[in-house]
Write an enzyme that holds these catalytic residues in place. Structure first.
Site, short mmCIF file in Angstrom:
data_model
loop_
_atom_site.label_atom_id
_atom_site.label_comp_id
_atom_site.label_asym_id
_atom_site.label_seq_id
_atom_site.Cartn_x
_atom_site.Cartn_y
_atom_site.Cartn_z
N ARG A 73 -5.21 -3.17 15.42
CA ARG A 73 -4.90 -3.20 14.00
C ARG A 73 -4.62 -4.64 13.54
O ARG A 73 -5.04 -5.05 12.45
CB ARG A 73 -3.69 -2.30 13.73
CG ARG A 73 -3.28 -2.20 12.27
CD ARG A 73 -2.16 -1.20 12.11
NE ARG A 73 -1.64 -1.19 10.74
CZ ARG A 73 -0.35 -1.23 10.43
NH1 ARG A 73 0.56 -1.26 11.40
NH2 ARG A 73 0.05 -1.22 9.18
N HIS A 77 -6.47 -6.63 10.54
CA HIS A 77 -5.73 -7.21 9.42
C HIS A 77 -5.95 -8.71 9.32
O HIS A 77 -5.98 -9.27 8.22
CB HIS A 77 -4.24 -6.90 9.56
CG HIS A 77 -3.88 -5.49 9.22
ND1 HIS A 77 -2.63 -5.13 8.73
CD2 HIS A 77 -4.59 -4.34 9.29
CE1 HIS A 77 -2.61 -3.82 8.52
NE2 HIS A 77 -3.79 -3.32 8.86
N ASN A 102 1.76 -5.28 6.76
CA ASN A 102 1.85 -5.94 8.06
C ASN A 102 3.23 -5.85 8.70
O ASN A 102 3.40 -6.28 9.85
CB ASN A 102 1.47 -7.42 7.92
CG ASN A 102 0.01 -7.61 7.56
OD1 ASN A 102 -0.83 -6.77 7.89
ND2 ASN A 102 -0.30 -8.69 6.87
N HIS A 198 -9.07 4.53 14.50
CA HIS A 198 -7.86 5.35 14.41
C HIS A 198 -7.82 6.42 15.49
O HIS A 198 -6.89 7.23 15.51
CB HIS A 198 -7.77 6.00 13.02
CG HIS A 198 -7.41 5.04 11.93
ND1 HIS A 198 -7.60 5.31 10.58
CD2 HIS A 198 -6.88 3.79 11.96
CE1 HIS A 198 -7.20 4.29 9.85
NE2 HIS A 198 -6.76 3.35 10.67
#
Length: 333
Positions: A73, A77, A102, A198
């Site tokens: 992740r 990001h 975040n 995911h």
């Protein structure tokens, strides 16, 4: 996009004349006249960069498997804000790390540990952005996912601002998601495949809970949710419960890289609205069905995920005066 049967990592490597040029060079420094990022960029300047990162990743995975989805992740990001430049790693009162999406990121210590070891082995050579890209790949492998060649040679960015953070949101429609991904030169297949990351990890109840209790102020759950799935999530995320409580994004298979997440979408068991709408939209549904082997031509999830990760990792990379090699990953030089 090509199917998994056409996936060939070797086609992504350098043309032959560049490979020959690299092997003909005996200097112990990087061949900076060759293009970057590229696979094998560091060469003899840091020949063991991948083994050092892999060792750190392995030790941290066995200590805390949640580091796997955390680092994956984080890489996502990072790449979606100012490109894959390690700006997510910088600390500061208004840095990207302070932005709401975040604040739940984990695994920063893993990147710093790898950086510390690399500074001993190869001082001032390997960027934090490259470490993050390698770590994301290696964590995916440990969960049963694919390996892919990671092009190296990114530089670390010097700017990290919370105000720049504009990431895909859990309530985004397919149309909005397509726009966000297209802005990063990623197509609809990349969108579906990367969203399927995911398959590992969890999400805080506060992010999606209203969807299971009061969807769009209707007083009822989102009608696209499988009715049998609603009480399961409601029990884990009570309406007035702790918003920080985490639940699996891929129920029953949260720690294993597989197609279970995609199959859950098929049966209305997607936790996030932005995930479940991938089954409602005809174009994205067709891609999901191909990945599940329900439609021709079939797509193999592992190789397709590797291809999309390779592609994403080249988003807006820093290679010139706009970047540096940080001494520590949490601060500019």
């Amino acid at each position: 996009m090509s199917s998994a049967t056409n996936f060939n990592p070797h086609c992504l490597f350098l043309p032959l004349f560049l490979v020959l040029a690299a092997t003909a060079t005996t200097t112990t420094t990087r061949n900076t006249f060759l293009p970057r990022p590229r696979v094998g960029y560091y060469g003899s300047a840091c020949w063991n960069v991948e083994s050092i990162v892999r060792s750190v990743v392995q030790s941290n995975y066995f200590t805390n498997p949640a580091n796997a989805p955390g680092i994956l992740r984080m890489h996502f990001h990072d790449c979606f804000v100012r490109g894959c430049d390690g700006s997510i790693l910088l600390e500061g009162p208004n840095s990207e790390r302070t932005a709401i999406p975040n604040q739940s990121l984990r695994g920063f210590n893993v990147i710093e540990e790898a950086k510390t070891q690399l500074e001993i082995a190869c001082p001032r050579t390997v960027s934090c952005a490259d470490i993050l890209a390698l770590a994301a790949r290696d964590f995916v492998v440990l969960t049963g996912g694919p390996w892919w060649p990671v092009p190296l040679g990114r530089l670390d960015g010097r700017i990290s601002l919370a105000s720049n953070v504009d990431l895909p949101e859990p309530t985004d429609s397919v149309a909005v998601q397509k726009q966000r991904f297209a802005a990063k030169n990623l197509n609809t297949q990349d969108l579906v495949v990367l969203a399927a990351g995911h398959t590992i990890g969890t999400v805080g109840c506060g992010v999606f809970r209203n969807r299971f209790f009061n969807y769009n102020n209707t007083g009822s759950p989102d009608p696209t949710i499988n009715p049998s799935f609603v009480p399961q999530i409601q029990s884990q995320c009570p309406l007035n419960g702790n918003a920080a409580t985490r639940v699996a994004l891929d129920m029953g298979s949260e720690g294993q890289f597989d197609t279970s997440y995609l199959n859950n979408l098929r049966f209305g068991r997607g936790v996030l609205e932005s995930d479940q709408v991938l089954w409602s939209d005809p174009e994205t549904r067709f891609i999901v069905e191909r990945l599940l082997g329900l439609r021709f031509p079939f797509l193999l999830f592992g190789p397709e995920f590797a291809r999309s990760m390779y592609k994403m990792s080249l988003t807006e990379v820093k290679t010139g005066f706009d970047g540096e090699i940080r001494r520590v990953c949490s601060a500019i030089n």
